[in-house]
Write an enzyme that holds these catalytic residues in place. Structure first.
Site, PDB file in Angstrom:
ATOM      1  N   GLY A  29       9.195  -4.391  -8.364  1.00  0.00           N
ATOM      2  CA  GLY A  29      10.093  -3.311  -8.778  1.00  0.00           C
ATOM      3  C   GLY A  29      11.553  -3.705  -8.626  1.00  0.00           C
ATOM      4  O   GLY A  29      11.929  -4.401  -7.688  1.00  0.00           O
ATOM      5  N   GLN A  30      12.366  -3.223  -9.561  1.00  0.00           N
ATOM      6  CA  GLN A  30      13.817  -3.456  -9.456  1.00  0.00           C
ATOM      7  C   GLN A  30      14.426  -2.648  -8.328  1.00  0.00           C
ATOM      8  O   GLN A  30      15.555  -2.884  -7.936  1.00  0.00           O
ATOM      9  CB  GLN A  30      14.511  -3.081 -10.769  1.00  0.00           C
ATOM     10  CG  GLN A  30      14.190  -4.032 -11.891  1.00  0.00           C
ATOM     11  CD  GLN A  30      14.872  -3.657 -13.190  1.00  0.00           C
ATOM     12  OE1 GLN A  30      15.708  -2.764 -13.243  1.00  0.00           O
ATOM     13  NE2 GLN A  30      14.497  -4.327 -14.258  1.00  0.00           N
TER      14      GLN A  30
ATOM     15  N   HIS B  24       4.352   2.312  -8.099  1.00  0.00           N
ATOM     16  CA  HIS B  24       3.413   1.183  -8.126  1.00  0.00           C
ATOM     17  C   HIS B  24       2.538   1.254  -9.381  1.00  0.00           C
ATOM     18  O   HIS B  24       2.228   0.222  -9.993  1.00  0.00           O
ATOM     19  CB  HIS B  24       2.506   1.216  -6.894  1.00  0.00           C
ATOM     20  CG  HIS B  24       3.228   1.009  -5.593  1.00  0.00           C
ATOM     21  ND1 HIS B  24       3.408   2.015  -4.677  1.00  0.00           N
ATOM     22  CD2 HIS B  24       3.821  -0.089  -5.068  1.00  0.00           C
ATOM     23  CE1 HIS B  24       4.075   1.544  -3.633  1.00  0.00           C
ATOM     24  NE2 HIS B  24       4.336   0.280  -3.844  1.00  0.00           N
TER      25      HIS B  24
ATOM     26  N   GLY C 249       0.816  -1.204   0.000  1.00  0.00           N
ATOM     27  CA  GLY C 249       0.000   0.000   0.000  1.00  0.00           C
ATOM     28  C   GLY C 249       0.850   1.255   0.000  1.00  0.00           C
ATOM     29  O   GLY C 249       2.012   1.219  -0.393  1.00  0.00           O
TER      30      GLY C 249
ATOM     31  N   GLN D 238       7.761  -9.366   7.854  1.00  0.00           N
ATOM     32  CA  GLN D 238       9.011  -8.891   7.250  1.00  0.00           C
ATOM     33  C   GLN D 238       9.600  -7.681   7.981  1.00  0.00           C
ATOM     34  O   GLN D 238      10.609  -7.123   7.548  1.00  0.00           O
ATOM     35  CB  GLN D 238       8.825  -8.600   5.766  1.00  0.00           C
ATOM     36  CG  GLN D 238       7.966  -7.392   5.423  1.00  0.00           C
ATOM     37  CD  GLN D 238       7.672  -7.324   3.927  1.00  0.00           C
ATOM     38  OE1 GLN D 238       6.896  -8.114   3.398  1.00  0.00           O
ATOM     39  NE2 GLN D 238       8.297  -6.398   3.222  1.00  0.00           N
TER      40      GLN D 238
ATOM     41  N   HIS E 218       2.174   4.795  -4.974  1.00  0.00           N
ATOM     42  CA  HIS E 218       2.658   5.991  -5.657  1.00  0.00           C
ATOM     43  C   HIS E 218       2.900   5.641  -7.128  1.00  0.00           C
ATOM     44  O   HIS E 218       2.591   4.519  -7.567  1.00  0.00           O
ATOM     45  CB  HIS E 218       3.932   6.523  -4.983  1.00  0.00           C
ATOM     46  CG  HIS E 218       4.976   5.463  -4.741  1.00  0.00           C
ATOM     47  ND1 HIS E 218       5.616   4.800  -5.765  1.00  0.00           N
ATOM     48  CD2 HIS E 218       5.458   4.919  -3.590  1.00  0.00           C
ATOM     49  CE1 HIS E 218       6.465   3.932  -5.256  1.00  0.00           C
ATOM     50  NE2 HIS E 218       6.378   3.973  -3.937  1.00  0.00           N
ATOM     51  N   GLU E 219       3.466   6.599  -7.844  1.00  0.00           N
ATOM     52  CA  GLU E 219       3.662   6.437  -9.290  1.00  0.00           C
ATOM     53  C   GLU E 219       4.513   5.189  -9.617  1.00  0.00           C
ATOM     54  O   GLU E 219       4.322   4.563 -10.655  1.00  0.00           O
ATOM     55  CB  GLU E 219       4.294   7.728  -9.836  1.00  0.00           C
ATOM     56  CG  GLU E 219       4.569   7.758 -11.325  1.00  0.00           C
ATOM     57  CD  GLU E 219       3.369   7.378 -12.210  1.00  0.00           C
ATOM     58  OE1 GLU E 219       2.210   7.683 -11.848  1.00  0.00           O
ATOM     59  OE2 GLU E 219       3.624   6.754 -13.268  1.00  0.00           O
TER      60      GLU E 219
ATOM     61  N   LEU F 277      11.475   6.484  -6.191  1.00  0.00           N
ATOM     62  CA  LEU F 277      10.195   6.578  -5.483  1.00  0.00           C
ATOM     63  C   LEU F 277      10.103   5.445  -4.465  1.00  0.00           C
ATOM     64  O   LEU F 277      10.463   4.301  -4.745  1.00  0.00           O
ATOM     65  CB  LEU F 277       9.024   6.470  -6.464  1.00  0.00           C
ATOM     66  CG  LEU F 277       8.857   7.588  -7.485  1.00  0.00           C
ATOM     67  CD1 LEU F 277       7.451   7.524  -8.090  1.00  0.00           C
ATOM     68  CD2 LEU F 277       9.079   8.958  -6.885  1.00  0.00           C
TER      69      LEU F 277
ATOM     70  N   SER G 158       7.568   4.372  -0.744  1.00  0.00           N
ATOM     71  CA  SER G 158       6.537   4.767   0.209  1.00  0.00           C
ATOM     72  C   SER G 158       7.172   5.421   1.430  1.00  0.00           C
ATOM     73  O   SER G 158       6.544   6.211   2.124  1.00  0.00           O
ATOM     74  CB  SER G 158       5.725   3.552   0.662  1.00  0.00           C
ATOM     75  OG  SER G 158       5.154   2.930  -0.466  1.00  0.00           O
TER      76      SER G 158
HETATM   77  O1  PAF Z   1       7.999  -4.786  -1.874  1.00  0.00           O
HETATM   78  C1  PAF Z   1       7.034  -4.829  -1.094  1.00  0.00           C
HETATM   79  O2  PAF Z   1       6.204  -3.926  -1.053  1.00  0.00           O
HETATM   80  C2  PAF Z   1       6.890  -6.023  -0.170  1.00  0.00           C
HETATM   81  O3  PAF Z   1       8.130  -6.471   0.269  1.00  0.00           O
HETATM   82  C3  PAF Z   1       6.055  -7.156  -0.772  1.00  0.00           C
HETATM   83  C4  PAF Z   1       6.739  -7.763  -1.987  1.00  0.00           C
HETATM   84  C5  PAF Z   1       4.686  -6.650  -1.164  1.00  0.00           C
HETATM   85  C6  PAF Z   1       5.880  -8.283   0.252  1.00  0.00           C
HETATM   86  O4  PAF Z   1       5.233  -7.829   1.399  1.00  0.00           O
END
Ligand code: PAF
Length: 308
Positions: free
Chosen positions: A152-153, A38, A32, A62, A35-36, A189, A191
């Site tokens: 994303g890379q 995503h 969540g 995590q 942003h751009e 970019l 979050s």
């Molecule tokens: O990159 C992320 O936002 C997170 O690590 C992911 C891949 C959604 C797993 O929670």
């Protein structure tokens, strides 16, 4: 195109929706605070599939102790708007209980071991982080059953591990890595950028500037590239380096010549930022070695440098 995506919050809702969806499905897993960056993953997903699913889930497994789990931004309404604007078909936004019905750190839970690749770089600073990432991604793959998943890379080590997990565990999903989206000044970019105040925001651009400086010096060899990046980072007092790593494209030892990757992690204030770029190394000629700045012309003895 603005369409209202279906919002699924339970496994059951997702399952019943999934059963009615023939054709290729692409998943964009997110936490969540979209942003751009995503949005660009969603556009990549659309190129690969008829149906695009975005998951929005701040995964507690995590986050380590003392990390930003509690303050991590949760902005579901705004996220749904962005997904609608991108024509996403389904948003899966489950509760923690839905994803971890037996508890987040239940002793009896099966988790995914990332192996040695999960212990270096971010895995060294954030023990257990990649077990959390791989476990939740494996669950999302099981729940959504996507044909393609887009990451994303910017989270390069994460992308490498997920690609390896899909291969090693024979998961029937194609993992696609999409290019990092940057602000006009080069900041990747993220979050977490929203945690930065104005001064920290100015300082944070040192990360991408350091990576670019290294790329410009890479034709003089690995040590010269490292020296260039470290000079930029050390000139910015608000940046506390966690690591600067020059590696092969699969995060092994940097090759003397050819393609590699340069990765950086640093704290700006209390915010930990990461970035990386591709880099092409060359072997310095004898003349170049003799004119290189002090400390840069020896053979590449180490590839990773930590501040502590
Ligand atoms: O990159 C992320 O936002 C997170 O690590 C992911 C891949 C959604 C797993 O929670």
């Amino acid at each position: 195109m603005t369409t209202t995506p279906v919002l699924a919050s339970t496994r059951e809702e997702l399952r019943s929706w999934r059963a009615q969806r023939p054709g290729r499905v692409a998943l964009v897993p997110t936490m969540g605070a979209l942003h751009e960056g995503h949005a660009s993953l969603m556009r990549t997903a659309r190129e690969h599939a008829d149906t695009v699913v975005v998951s929005v889930f701040v995964n507690p497994l995590q986050f380590g102790e003392g990390e930003d789990l509690d303050r991590y931004p949760r902005t579901l309404d705004a996220d749904l708007e962005l997904c609608a604007a991108e024509g996403v078909d389904v948003v899966f936004a489950p509760s923690v209980e839905e994803v971890y019905p037996h508890g987040v750190r239940s002793e009896r839970a099966v988790t995914v071991d990332p192996g040695r690749l999960g212990e270096i770089l971010d895995g060294e600073s954030r023990p257990g982080h990649f077990t959390g990432v791989l476990t939740v991604v494996a669950k999302l793959f099981g729940l959504v059953q996507p044909d393609v998943a887009v990451f994303g890379q910017k989270d390069y080590q994460q992308l490498a591990l997920i690609t390896r997990m899909a291969g090693d565990l024979c998961l029937p999903v194609e993992v696609v890595g999409a290019e990092t989206v940057r602000e006009a000044d080069g900041l990747a970019l993220s979050s977490r950028n929203r945690y930065l105040d104005a001064d920290q925001r100015r300082a944070a651009v040192a990360l991408s500037r350091a990576l670019r400086a290294a790329r410009e010096r890479a034709s003089y060899g690995v040590p010269a590239a490292r020296w260039a990046a470290m000079s930029v980072l050390k000139a910015e007092p608000a940046v506390e380096i966690d690591y600067l790593a020059l590696t092969s494209t699969d995060l092994g030892e940097a090759p003397e010549t050819g393609e590699g990757r340069i990765l950086v992690a640093a704290r700006v204030g209390t915010t930990r930022l990461i970035d990386n770029m591709p880099i092409v190394f060359d072997r310095p000629s004898v003349i170049e070695r003799s004119i290189a700045p002090a400390g840069t012309a020896t053979a590449a003895s180490t590839t990773h440098e930590r501040s502590s």
